[in-house]
Design an enzyme around this catalytic site. Sequence first.
Site, mmCIF file in Angstrom:
data_model
loop_
_atom_site.group_PDB
_atom_site.id
_atom_site.type_symbol
_atom_site.label_atom_id
_atom_site.label_comp_id
_atom_site.label_asym_id
_atom_site.label_seq_id
_atom_site.Cartn_x
_atom_site.Cartn_y
_atom_site.Cartn_z
ATOM 1 N N ARG B 53 21.234 0.686 -45.682
ATOM 2 C CA ARG B 53 22.205 -0.093 -46.452
ATOM 3 C C ARG B 53 23.175 -0.699 -45.444
ATOM 4 O O ARG B 53 23.163 -0.376 -44.264
ATOM 5 C CB ARG B 53 22.921 0.726 -47.533
ATOM 6 C CG ARG B 53 22.855 2.210 -47.444
ATOM 7 C CD ARG B 53 23.631 2.747 -46.298
ATOM 8 N NE ARG B 53 24.972 2.203 -46.294
ATOM 9 C CZ ARG B 53 25.720 2.042 -45.244
ATOM 10 N NH1 ARG B 53 25.275 2.388 -44.045
ATOM 11 N NH2 ARG B 53 26.934 1.534 -45.307
ATOM 12 N N GLY B 54 24.039 -1.564 -45.936
ATOM 13 C CA GLY B 54 24.924 -2.302 -45.043
ATOM 14 C C GLY B 54 24.267 -3.641 -44.744
ATOM 15 O O GLY B 54 23.087 -3.704 -44.379
ATOM 16 N N ALA B 55 25.044 -4.706 -44.896
ATOM 17 C CA ALA B 55 24.462 -6.052 -44.841
ATOM 18 C C ALA B 55 23.652 -6.312 -43.563
ATOM 19 O O ALA B 55 22.490 -6.735 -43.643
ATOM 20 C CB ALA B 55 25.567 -7.094 -45.021
ATOM 21 N N ARG B 94 17.457 -6.587 -52.950
ATOM 22 C CA ARG B 94 18.871 -6.454 -53.355
ATOM 23 C C ARG B 94 19.473 -7.858 -53.442
ATOM 24 O O ARG B 94 19.165 -8.712 -52.620
ATOM 25 C CB ARG B 94 19.656 -5.553 -52.401
ATOM 26 C CG ARG B 94 19.224 -4.078 -52.523
ATOM 27 C CD ARG B 94 20.174 -3.148 -51.805
ATOM 28 N NE ARG B 94 21.441 -3.020 -52.515
ATOM 29 C CZ ARG B 94 22.496 -2.380 -52.013
ATOM 30 N NH1 ARG B 94 22.441 -1.847 -50.809
ATOM 31 N NH2 ARG B 94 23.610 -2.287 -52.705
ATOM 32 N N GLN B 207 29.615 6.478 -49.182
ATOM 33 C CA GLN B 207 29.229 6.041 -47.834
ATOM 34 C C GLN B 207 30.342 6.296 -46.824
ATOM 35 O O GLN B 207 30.077 6.453 -45.637
ATOM 36 C CB GLN B 207 28.877 4.552 -47.821
ATOM 37 C CG GLN B 207 27.585 4.204 -48.544
ATOM 38 C CD GLN B 207 27.855 3.763 -49.969
ATOM 39 O OE1 GLN B 207 28.856 4.146 -50.570
ATOM 40 N NE2 GLN B 207 26.954 2.972 -50.525
ATOM 41 N N ASP B 248 29.318 -8.034 -47.493
ATOM 42 C CA ASP B 248 27.904 -8.261 -47.787
ATOM 43 C C ASP B 248 27.576 -9.741 -47.914
ATOM 44 O O ASP B 248 26.445 -10.168 -47.694
ATOM 45 C CB ASP B 248 27.502 -7.519 -49.059
ATOM 46 C CG ASP B 248 27.565 -6.019 -48.835
ATOM 47 O OD1 ASP B 248 28.679 -5.467 -48.866
ATOM 48 O OD2 ASP B 248 26.516 -5.418 -48.561
ATOM 49 N N ASN B 258 32.259 -7.473 -50.999
ATOM 50 C CA ASN B 258 32.068 -6.232 -50.249
ATOM 51 C C ASN B 258 32.025 -5.088 -51.261
ATOM 52 O O ASN B 258 32.183 -5.300 -52.467
ATOM 53 C CB ASN B 258 33.195 -6.035 -49.219
ATOM 54 C CG ASN B 258 32.904 -4.897 -48.253
ATOM 55 O OD1 ASN B 258 31.777 -4.767 -47.773
ATOM 56 N ND2 ASN B 258 33.881 -4.063 -47.975
#
Lengths: 369, 369
Positions: B53-55, B94, B207, B248, B258
């Site tokens: 995860r995380g852009a 996503r 997170q 994001d 975000n």
Amino acid sequence: MKVDGKEMRPIWFDRATETVQVIDQRFLPHQLVIEDLKTVDDVIRAIKEMYVRGAPLIGATGALGVYVSLVQKNNRGADDNYLQAECDRLKNARPTAMNLFWGVDRVRDATLKETDHDARVKAALAEALQVVEEEAVNCEKIGRHGLAVIEEISRKKDGRPVNILTHCNAGWLACVEYGTATAPIYTAFDNHIAVHVWVDETRPLNQGSRLTAWELGKHGIPHTVITDNAGGHLMQRGMVDLVIVGTDRTTRAGDVANKIGTYLKALAARDNNIPFYVALPSSTFDWDITDGLKDIPIEERNPDEIRYVQGLSNGKVQTVLVPPEMSPAANPAFDVTPARLVTGFITERGICSATEADIMALFPEKVID
Amino acid sequence: MKVDGKEMRPIWFDRATETVQVIDQRFLPHQLVIEDLKTVDDVIRAIKEMYVRGAPLIGATGALGVYVSLVQKNNRGADDNYLQAECDRLKNARPTAMNLFWGVDRVRDATLKETDHDARVKAALAEALQVVEEEAVNCEKIGRHGLAVIEEISRKKDGRPVNILTHCNAGWLACVEYGTATAPIYTAFDNHIAVHVWVDETRPLNQGSRLTAWELGKHGIPHTVITDNAGGHLMQRGMVDLVIVGTDRTTRAGDVANKIGTYLKALAARDNNIPFYVALPSSTFDWDITDGLKDIPIEERNPDEIRYVQGLSNGKVQTVLVPPEMSPAANPAFDVTPARLVTGFITERGICSATEADIMALFPEKVID
């Protein structure tokens, strides 16, 4: 209020056993545990460890705690010094909620009017039960006054559901009946106004997802649990019509100490032109202070309340550790929402704006000469 | 970055086995689980279910996913239609992170320059690894540019620790190295500037408390986990000097999508005159849109992510149910912080204010004629 058809309060005096009893809210919604409070230490533990919580209920519990201190001392050693020391211990159980000091002092004062021990016991019980009943009556009045706010929005929406966001639990579990923030919601629902409640889960102790969701669900009120992070987004998207929260202490100028995170919701409500109301009985006002940021002590609680999360697993209430074992945590329990962000107060006497002038107009006996 | 002395990234290509491997971040901080991604379905599952995860990391994973789609098809059936269909499937994993579309399209375009299957496989791998490396380099540059912001505050505080609040995990686990929001923090720490990080736990998937706290702890950076509710209170009390978050997707006019809850922190930072920076590689900009609230789709994730909390119990990773079984929940995963609340962007090219003019001055090739 009704739990599975049975009338229930979060605190009561059982006449058969002459015992103060409470719901141990730590195990809700998964277990309904009842505890006897037989000693002042029991009462203090119940307040500190949050078997009971919510400003009005803490006040009611403290009030009955004064009675408990007297019956506990059945050898007639309950002199004025003892009584004062026990009252001080009770008042130190938690630092932020105004109602605790108010409830304890009120029963102490009523007790000290008597000299004979048995008369004191009787006076303490009568006054404490009076405190409990008054909180119930005040919450019912808050509900009636707050109803007007919801009715007006309902009219503007042509009867479509009024979406109300609330933070923490300022419901009947936090009070005696009806709740503070929830009182207008219960009253509206019972008057057949369509409502839907966004329930902030309210970290760290999840009073929203554990208690408010349970209360609302038991009463049949449509609600949706959200993270504390989600409220701003919902407000931006027009999905919140109204915010109502409770308070643990409010200054005479209208600064509001409430569960940590309330301030963030007030900022978002202001940024999106959404009315932000605080519902409270007048016992929550601290008439001696004006500056909430300066004058209201904020309780710092055990970081383990953040690190460990409690819930149901395999039919048992268990806790899990979320962050790394070695990471420290900090746990301020309340924040202060400045009066400038508050649309209005819903009190047992009616609604007023968050200014000293308007508060004083509603409570003229509190004007300082 | 180092984990217990060993260099580690959240994604890599294992040359010995010719396999894409990732840390399955769902089990951090309590278990370090490595997964092979051998098929496009594996890659999509890893993105959807948030193994990664995380852009920036989603972008890198999508990029390597295009390579995986080709090696998976070793019977030479990988024609242009197949490739485009697999790219579309990857991009649909996503909806919010810009980098996913950018990473996938970039590798697709490089692949389509070749006609022979083996050449395409080789080109896809080379371009995907290039994407991965560029993200690492960009994050390192973000760190160097952001360092100036922290240095200036440190000077003003005469070297006392700079208190930085961050939301979610925009650390190396969300990127490839250094992170975005954390890059200036790592860089400052490595340059012997005293820093302390307030880590928002970041509900619902935690997170912050699971990943950011773990990362910072492994690097030896002083940090404290707090609830998402606490940031406003800390800002009111002067305990936060600076907010840095990731994003994001960010519009060309500076609106920032975000992790849900970011908007609330931006409001509190503004209310308390605290600088609020967003750190991002330019791959996170969506150059085609200006209005974040209107044009960025917000992913609605499974409500069970709110209802069930995962952590360690008796040495095992387990989940517990928090709200009543019957209470519904809603789980929007992101919110949009309007540009007006953003102090500045920290990019690989330097720092700019959150206006289209300033962003375009830094990325003149993106000016629309």
